[in-house]
Design a protein around this motif. Sequence first.
Motif, short mmCIF file in Angstrom:
data_model
loop_
_atom_site.label_atom_id
_atom_site.label_comp_id
_atom_site.label_asym_id
_atom_site.label_seq_id
_atom_site.Cartn_x
_atom_site.Cartn_y
_atom_site.Cartn_z
N CYS A 86 75.17 16.69 41.42
CA CYS A 86 76.32 15.32 42.10
C CYS A 86 76.22 14.43 41.10
O CYS A 86 75.30 13.45 41.44
CB CYS A 86 76.13 15.54 43.66
N GLY A 125 78.00 11.57 42.54
CA GLY A 125 77.61 10.50 43.67
C GLY A 125 75.80 10.96 43.71
O GLY A 125 75.65 9.12 44.11
N CYS A 126 74.94 11.23 43.65
CA CYS A 126 73.91 10.74 44.63
C CYS A 126 72.44 11.43 43.61
O CYS A 126 71.92 11.78 43.99
CB CYS A 126 73.28 11.59 45.76
N CYS A 175 79.55 18.10 47.72
CA CYS A 175 78.65 17.63 48.25
C CYS A 175 78.37 17.52 49.79
O CYS A 175 79.44 16.29 49.95
CB CYS A 175 77.42 15.80 47.43
N ASP A 185 76.02 16.45 51.00
CA ASP A 185 75.02 15.61 51.68
C ASP A 185 75.98 13.86 51.39
O ASP A 185 75.20 13.36 52.22
CB ASP A 185 73.77 14.74 50.45
N CYS A 186 76.68 13.35 50.49
CA CYS A 186 77.27 11.87 50.46
C CYS A 186 78.35 12.60 49.70
O CYS A 186 79.73 11.93 49.90
CB CYS A 186 76.88 11.72 48.40
ZN ZN Z 1 76.42 13.99 46.91
#
Ligand code: ZN
Length: 138
Positions: free
Chosen positions: A35, A37-38, A49, A51-52
């Motif tokens: 990812c 982003g994270c 994702c 998670d984010c």
């Molecule tokens: Zn993420």
Amino acid sequence: VTAEGLRPALLPEPSDEDREFWDGVTKHELRAQRCSGCGALRWPPRPMCPDCNSVEHEWVKLSGRGTLYSYTVVMHPTHPSWEGRTPYLSILVELEEGMRMVSNLEAWRYGDDVTIDTPLVVSWREVEGVTLPQFRRA
Ligand code: ZN
């Protein structure tokens, strides 16, 4: 069992989501989405994702090393093409990068001992002209 008989159960049809994974497999590289982003690894490949919620990612090459996290002995075929191929061992490998992947253990025979945390390394199996990742004891 013919190749046509195996196709629904064994042979992958790459999609836009996982084509990079299967391209890596043909080069004997285990790849996963990371990812943007994270930084979490996404497995199996997916557009967002969990998670984010970022839809951005890059593909990274994994080491192919891990440990046996869990397993089950499959006694009953879940598809007609698996008739005569049971029992087999389905394993969950925890890769050293942290993600877990379902696979098979090379050369396992019914009755062989299986031990959680056994060090494993990816190996490559050719099935009807398609390369598949599996694992062997390291
Ligand atoms: Zn993420």
